[in-house]
Motif scaffolding. Sequence first.
Motif, short mmCIF file in Angstrom:
data_model
loop_
_atom_site.label_atom_id
_atom_site.label_comp_id
_atom_site.label_asym_id
_atom_site.label_seq_id
_atom_site.Cartn_x
_atom_site.Cartn_y
_atom_site.Cartn_z
N LYS A 1 0.97 -1.20 0.05
CA LYS A 1 -0.05 0.08 -0.11
C LYS A 1 0.99 1.32 -0.05
O LYS A 1 0.59 2.20 -0.51
N LEU A 2 1.81 1.19 0.73
CA LEU A 2 2.90 2.28 0.79
C LEU A 2 3.59 2.48 -0.51
O LEU A 2 3.65 3.56 -0.99
N ALA A 3 4.03 1.12 -0.94
CA ALA A 3 5.17 1.57 -1.97
C ALA A 3 4.48 2.20 -3.21
O ALA A 3 5.03 2.84 -4.04
N GLN A 4 2.85 1.84 -3.38
CA GLN A 4 2.39 2.26 -4.59
C GLN A 4 1.43 3.39 -4.34
O GLN A 4 0.58 3.89 -5.23
N ASN A 5 1.54 3.94 -3.14
CA ASN A 5 0.88 5.34 -2.87
C ASN A 5 1.68 6.18 -1.95
O ASN A 5 1.37 6.49 -0.82
N TRP A 6 2.89 6.12 -2.37
CA TRP A 6 4.03 6.71 -1.73
C TRP A 6 3.79 8.13 -1.01
O TRP A 6 3.86 8.44 0.03
N GLU A 7 3.34 9.00 -1.88
CA GLU A 7 3.11 10.45 -1.47
C GLU A 7 1.99 10.51 -0.51
O GLU A 7 2.28 11.11 0.66
N THR A 8 0.93 10.27 -0.52
CA THR A 8 -0.18 10.27 0.21
C THR A 8 -0.08 9.56 1.46
O THR A 8 -0.37 9.62 2.62
N PHE A 9 0.17 8.07 1.48
CA PHE A 9 0.32 7.25 2.50
C PHE A 9 1.50 7.55 3.55
O PHE A 9 1.32 7.64 4.65
N SER A 10 2.74 7.92 2.83
CA SER A 10 3.85 8.46 3.84
C SER A 10 3.57 9.58 4.48
O SER A 10 3.78 9.80 5.55
N ALA A 11 2.88 10.48 3.55
CA ALA A 11 2.40 11.74 4.43
C ALA A 11 1.44 11.48 5.36
O ALA A 11 1.58 12.22 6.52
N LEU A 12 0.47 10.69 5.22
CA LEU A 12 -0.16 10.29 6.28
C LEU A 12 0.27 9.73 7.64
O LEU A 12 -0.13 10.32 8.68
N LEU A 13 1.24 8.79 7.47
CA LEU A 13 1.96 8.07 8.43
C LEU A 13 2.80 9.28 9.08
O LEU A 13 2.71 9.47 10.45
N MET A 14 3.45 10.04 8.47
CA MET A 14 4.26 11.13 9.03
C MET A 14 3.17 12.13 9.87
O MET A 14 3.84 12.47 10.95
N ALA A 15 2.06 12.34 9.55
CA ALA A 15 1.27 13.36 10.19
C ALA A 15 0.70 12.77 11.53
O ALA A 15 0.32 13.48 12.35
N THR A 16 1.22 11.48 12.01
CA THR A 16 0.58 10.89 13.09
C THR A 16 1.96 11.23 14.07
O THR A 16 1.45 10.97 15.58
N GLY A 17 2.97 11.82 13.39
CA GLY A 17 3.96 12.17 14.57
C GLY A 17 4.48 11.09 15.29
O GLY A 17 4.83 10.24 14.54
#
Length: 223
Positions: A104-120
């Motif tokens: 999921k992350l590898a194929q949706n890198w921008e959106t999913f990594s940004a969401l994960l990072m937003a969790t602090g």
Amino acid sequence: MAHAEFRSYQRDQVVSFRKTTEDFGGLSNMAPGFPIAMLGHLIRTSEALYQACRFPHMPDVQRMVIVETSPMTAKMKSKPYRKDTRPDWEDVRVPVMRWCLRVKLAQNWETFSALLMATGDRPIVEDSRKDDYWGAKAAEDDLLAGRNVLGRLLMELREIVRSDPDRIAEVLPLDIPQFVLLGHQIPTIKRKMNVVPNQAQVRELTHSAAKKSARKSKQDVLL
Ligand SMILES: Nc1nc(O)c(N)c(N[C@@H]2O[C@H](COP(=O)(O)O)[C@@H](O)[C@H]2O)n1
């Protein structure tokens, strides 16, 4: 991780998610908007991918799961076949879930990594009504209690994004027997920017949405 200990989380100190429409709903495997392309098929959610992995020896059931638009419906439709789930499922389901999240992350890198990072740095917890294995359930004193295995895997992934993102440049297939989709060995998945469906996949999606909408309006008339 399979035997993650049971613990309690103070609700106001964590990032929790239940509905996919919430701020952090994209962390849920049920969330739309994180499509996965695999072996030429477009799989709408990581939940569908995960559930399909139960049935490597039953391509028709896998197909039914991955073509269904709603991940909850896909899960429901596969319920009658649960007894036929691969026999080592209890041993492999956590690695399978970890792999699904990486895909999921590898194929949706921008959106999913940004969401994960937003969790602090906050703990991530799936707030579940009835599943305290993958998530945690409401308990007294505004606590969430459970093994929270999905939340832990998401935190593990967040740490990789933060400190070693190149580990997600490629997601290798799991080294387990029969790791197949629709009769084909699952390949290495390379990181790419968010998946854009190709023309055939757009036609397939449009066609199934149109069929569904036609069925619905027929039902509306019948009601
Ligand atoms: N929204 C939602 N509803 C449920 O009933 C659930 N059990 C979950 N949890 C998710 O379901 C997946 C695991 O399913 P099984 O172990 O095959 O029942 C996993 O994605 C959980 O996060 N979510």
